[in-house]
Design an enzyme around this catalytic site. Structure first.
Site, mmCIF file in Angstrom:
data_model
loop_
_atom_site.group_PDB
_atom_site.id
_atom_site.type_symbol
_atom_site.label_atom_id
_atom_site.label_comp_id
_atom_site.label_asym_id
_atom_site.label_seq_id
_atom_site.Cartn_x
_atom_site.Cartn_y
_atom_site.Cartn_z
ATOM 1 N N ASP A 92 -39.294 -24.275 11.656
ATOM 2 C CA ASP A 92 -38.984 -23.775 10.310
ATOM 3 C C ASP A 92 -37.715 -22.951 10.411
ATOM 4 O O ASP A 92 -37.676 -21.961 11.153
ATOM 5 C CB ASP A 92 -40.163 -22.924 9.799
ATOM 6 C CG ASP A 92 -39.957 -22.457 8.357
ATOM 7 O OD1 ASP A 92 -38.808 -22.193 7.957
ATOM 8 O OD2 ASP A 92 -40.965 -22.358 7.637
ATOM 9 N N ASN B 64 -28.823 -28.877 8.874
ATOM 10 C CA ASN B 64 -29.025 -29.778 7.729
ATOM 11 C C ASN B 64 -30.085 -29.289 6.735
ATOM 12 O O ASN B 64 -29.952 -29.525 5.535
ATOM 13 C CB ASN B 64 -29.416 -31.166 8.254
ATOM 14 C CG ASN B 64 -29.911 -32.078 7.154
ATOM 15 O OD1 ASN B 64 -29.126 -32.686 6.424
ATOM 16 N ND2 ASN B 64 -31.236 -32.167 6.990
ATOM 17 N N TYR C 131 -27.851 -22.382 -5.606
ATOM 18 C CA TYR C 131 -27.516 -23.425 -4.631
ATOM 19 C C TYR C 131 -26.022 -23.429 -4.336
ATOM 20 O O TYR C 131 -25.588 -23.419 -3.171
ATOM 21 C CB TYR C 131 -27.961 -24.781 -5.176
ATOM 22 C CG TYR C 131 -27.690 -25.957 -4.260
ATOM 23 C CD1 TYR C 131 -28.538 -26.244 -3.191
ATOM 24 C CD2 TYR C 131 -26.594 -26.789 -4.480
ATOM 25 C CE1 TYR C 131 -28.292 -27.332 -2.361
ATOM 26 C CE2 TYR C 131 -26.354 -27.883 -3.649
ATOM 27 C CZ TYR C 131 -27.210 -28.149 -2.593
ATOM 28 O OH TYR C 131 -26.963 -29.225 -1.767
ATOM 29 N N LYS D 32 -24.007 -22.539 -0.734
ATOM 30 C CA LYS D 32 -23.173 -23.486 0.011
ATOM 31 C C LYS D 32 -21.742 -22.955 0.152
ATOM 32 O O LYS D 32 -21.084 -23.210 1.168
ATOM 33 C CB LYS D 32 -23.184 -24.859 -0.667
ATOM 34 C CG LYS D 32 -24.561 -25.549 -0.671
ATOM 35 C CD LYS D 32 -25.072 -25.868 0.725
ATOM 36 C CE LYS D 32 -26.319 -26.737 0.696
ATOM 37 N NZ LYS D 32 -26.849 -27.068 2.028
ATOM 38 N N THR E 135 -32.084 -38.944 -2.301
ATOM 39 C CA THR E 135 -33.141 -38.350 -1.478
ATOM 40 C C THR E 135 -34.028 -37.591 -2.449
ATOM 41 O O THR E 135 -33.759 -37.593 -3.659
ATOM 42 C CB THR E 135 -32.550 -37.360 -0.459
ATOM 43 O OG1 THR E 135 -31.898 -36.313 -1.196
ATOM 44 C CG2 THR E 135 -31.554 -38.019 0.485
HETATM 45 N N1 LIG Z 1 -28.960 -35.417 -1.370
HETATM 46 C C1 LIG Z 1 -27.771 -35.053 -1.796
HETATM 47 O O1 LIG Z 1 -27.218 -35.653 -2.720
HETATM 48 C C2 LIG Z 1 -27.028 -33.906 -1.140
HETATM 49 C C3 LIG Z 1 -25.709 -33.660 -1.560
HETATM 50 C C4 LIG Z 1 -24.998 -32.623 -0.944
HETATM 51 C C5 LIG Z 1 -25.598 -31.885 0.054
HETATM 52 N N2 LIG Z 1 -26.896 -32.127 0.441
HETATM 53 C C6 LIG Z 1 -27.449 -31.300 1.512
HETATM 54 O O2 LIG Z 1 -27.954 -32.123 2.528
HETATM 55 C C7 LIG Z 1 -29.039 -31.477 3.210
HETATM 56 C C8 LIG Z 1 -30.246 -32.401 3.240
HETATM 57 O O3 LIG Z 1 -30.575 -32.703 1.893
HETATM 58 P P1 LIG Z 1 -31.550 -33.911 1.475
HETATM 59 O O4 LIG Z 1 -30.947 -34.566 0.319
HETATM 60 O O5 LIG Z 1 -31.937 -34.703 2.671
HETATM 61 O O6 LIG Z 1 -32.799 -33.055 0.947
HETATM 62 P P2 LIG Z 1 -34.373 -33.360 1.040
HETATM 63 O O7 LIG Z 1 -34.613 -34.805 0.923
HETATM 64 O O8 LIG Z 1 -34.980 -32.441 0.038
HETATM 65 O O9 LIG Z 1 -34.748 -32.895 2.525
HETATM 66 C C9 LIG Z 1 -34.621 -31.548 2.862
HETATM 67 C C10 LIG Z 1 -35.045 -31.373 4.299
HETATM 68 O O10 LIG Z 1 -34.921 -29.968 4.608
HETATM 69 C C11 LIG Z 1 -36.164 -29.531 5.133
HETATM 70 N N3 LIG Z 1 -36.398 -28.108 4.926
HETATM 71 C C12 LIG Z 1 -36.357 -27.398 3.787
HETATM 72 N N4 LIG Z 1 -36.676 -26.115 4.037
HETATM 73 C C13 LIG Z 1 -36.921 -26.023 5.376
HETATM 74 C C14 LIG Z 1 -37.308 -24.985 6.245
HETATM 75 N N5 LIG Z 1 -37.529 -23.738 5.809
HETATM 76 N N6 LIG Z 1 -37.436 -25.264 7.577
HETATM 77 C C15 LIG Z 1 -37.222 -26.508 8.048
HETATM 78 N N7 LIG Z 1 -36.898 -27.539 7.266
HETATM 79 C C16 LIG Z 1 -36.742 -27.295 5.945
HETATM 80 C C17 LIG Z 1 -37.216 -30.385 4.423
HETATM 81 O O11 LIG Z 1 -38.441 -30.321 5.121
HETATM 82 P P3 LIG Z 1 -39.880 -30.568 4.385
HETATM 83 O O12 LIG Z 1 -40.095 -32.062 4.393
HETATM 84 O O13 LIG Z 1 -40.843 -29.815 5.238
HETATM 85 O O14 LIG Z 1 -39.765 -30.019 2.992
HETATM 86 C C18 LIG Z 1 -36.523 -31.737 4.524
HETATM 87 O O15 LIG Z 1 -36.670 -32.280 5.809
HETATM 88 C C19 LIG Z 1 -29.280 -30.177 2.457
HETATM 89 O O16 LIG Z 1 -28.653 -29.106 3.123
HETATM 90 C C20 LIG Z 1 -28.616 -30.433 1.112
HETATM 91 O O17 LIG Z 1 -28.215 -29.234 0.488
HETATM 92 C C21 LIG Z 1 -27.622 -33.117 -0.140
#
Ligand SMILES: NC(=O)c1ccc[n+]([C@@H]2O[C@H](COP(=O)([O-])OP(=O)(O)OC[C@H]3O[C@@H](n4cnc5c(N)ncnc54)[C@H](OP(=O)(O)O)[C@@H]3O)[C@@H](O)[C@H]2O)c1
Length: 251
Positions: A65, A92, A174, A178, A209
């Site tokens: 975590d 990430n 958010y 960032k 996602t």
């Molecule tokens: N998707 C997009 O369009 C997008 C665009 C720009 C930036 N991002 C960035 O990319 C990264 C990944 O995003 P995503 O789209 O893959 O989001 P996601 O599908 O919501 O996945 C988030 C991941 O972070 C984990 N997480 C959250 N809080 C945590 C904690 N306290 N300890 C450990 N793990 C934790 C979640 O684990 P659980 O399964 O346990 O919840 C999950 O594995 C993020 O930093 C996000 O801000 C995403």
């Protein structure tokens, strides 16, 4: 310990049980890099690692975590003991807690401080603290790489430009978290500029996602590419940059 000698590199990706973290692990694993998948639910982390192993990747899950300092210590001991180094850290794991995310009205004046604090805890304080903890083992790698997974929504330049594509997307907690993470990238890269370590911020793109939602234009399979590129960037590549698929973004 698993075989860390396939191409001599080991990577730690936080929040790698699903979404972009898993895709980044897959991209790196396919290059022969040993990938350790941080996941706060160890069973989900192990299940994701097993999926990658079925695809020929050397992967292992680590219950982790990002907001827990004891887990930072656990990760430090894991890499120190099993590999005596860490080549790649991908910060990430992230959260987007504001309900109007994507298209709703700007609610900056009403954002609960609790949401602001929780968002900063995961998206800013946790990666800073984890990086500080792991830096001694990253320094032991021949050419360490640190990737802070940011977002185009952290760009103050684009947010203040009425003609930019993100102008209407104001999720204050958010976006501010960032922007702060981007400041960490710049400052740490400067501190480490005479070392072999490179520190960069990644914007993965708007990806389908759980966070990105179903209307995002990019497929998950494309979503890990920017983080993987920066995790393997050459010695003459960028340091202290903010990039999406090789293209610099404005801060
Ligand atoms: N998707 C997009 O369009 C997008 C665009 C720009 C930036 N991002 C960035 O990319 C990264 C990944 O995003 P995503 O789209 O893959 O989001 P996601 O599908 O919501 O996945 C988030 C991941 O972070 C984990 N997480 C959250 N809080 C945590 C904690 N306290 N300890 C450990 N793990 C934790 C979640 O684990 P659980 O399964 O346990 O919840 C999950 O594995 C993020 O930093 C996000 O801000 C995403």
């Amino acid at each position: 310990m698993i075989d860390g000698k396939r191409n001599g590199k080991v990577a730690f990706i936080t929040g790698a049980n699903r979404g972009l973290g898993l895709e980044t692990a897959r991209e790196l694993g396919k290059q022969g890099i040993v990938v350790i998948l941080g996941a706060r639910d160890p069973e989900k982390g192990e299940a994701a690692a097993a999926k990658l192993r079925d695809e020929g990747v050397t992967a292992e899950g680590l219950g982790f975590d990002v907001t827990k300092s004891q887990d930072h210590q656990k990760a430090y001991e894991y890499f120190a003991k099993n590999y005596d180094r860490l080549d790649i850290l991908v910060n990430n794991a992230g959260v987007l807690k504001e309900s109007q995310a994507g298209s709703g009205p700007n609610q900056t004046s009403a954002v609960p401080l609790e949401i602001l604090r929780e968002t900063f805890e995961t998206n800013f304080f946790a990666p800073v603290a984890l990086t500080q903890k792991l830096l001694p083992v990253i320094r032991k790698a021949p050419a360490g790489r640190i990737v802070n997974v940011s977002s185009i929504l952290g760009s103050l330049t684009l947010h203040s430009n009425p003609n930019s594509p993100i102008y209407a997307f104001k999720t204050f907690a958010y976006d501010a978290s960032k922007a702060a993470l981007n400041a960490f990238t710049i400052h740490l890269a400067h501190e480490l500029r005479d070392s072999k370590i490179k520190v960069n911020s990644a914007h993965p793109g708007w990806v389908k996602t759980e966070m990105g939602g179903p209307n995002a234009p990019m497929e998950p399979s494309e979503g890990g590419k920017t983080s993987a590129q920066l995790a393997t960037v050459a010695d003459d590549g960028p340091n202290g940059g903010f990039l999406h698929l090789g293209q610099p973004l404005p801060w």
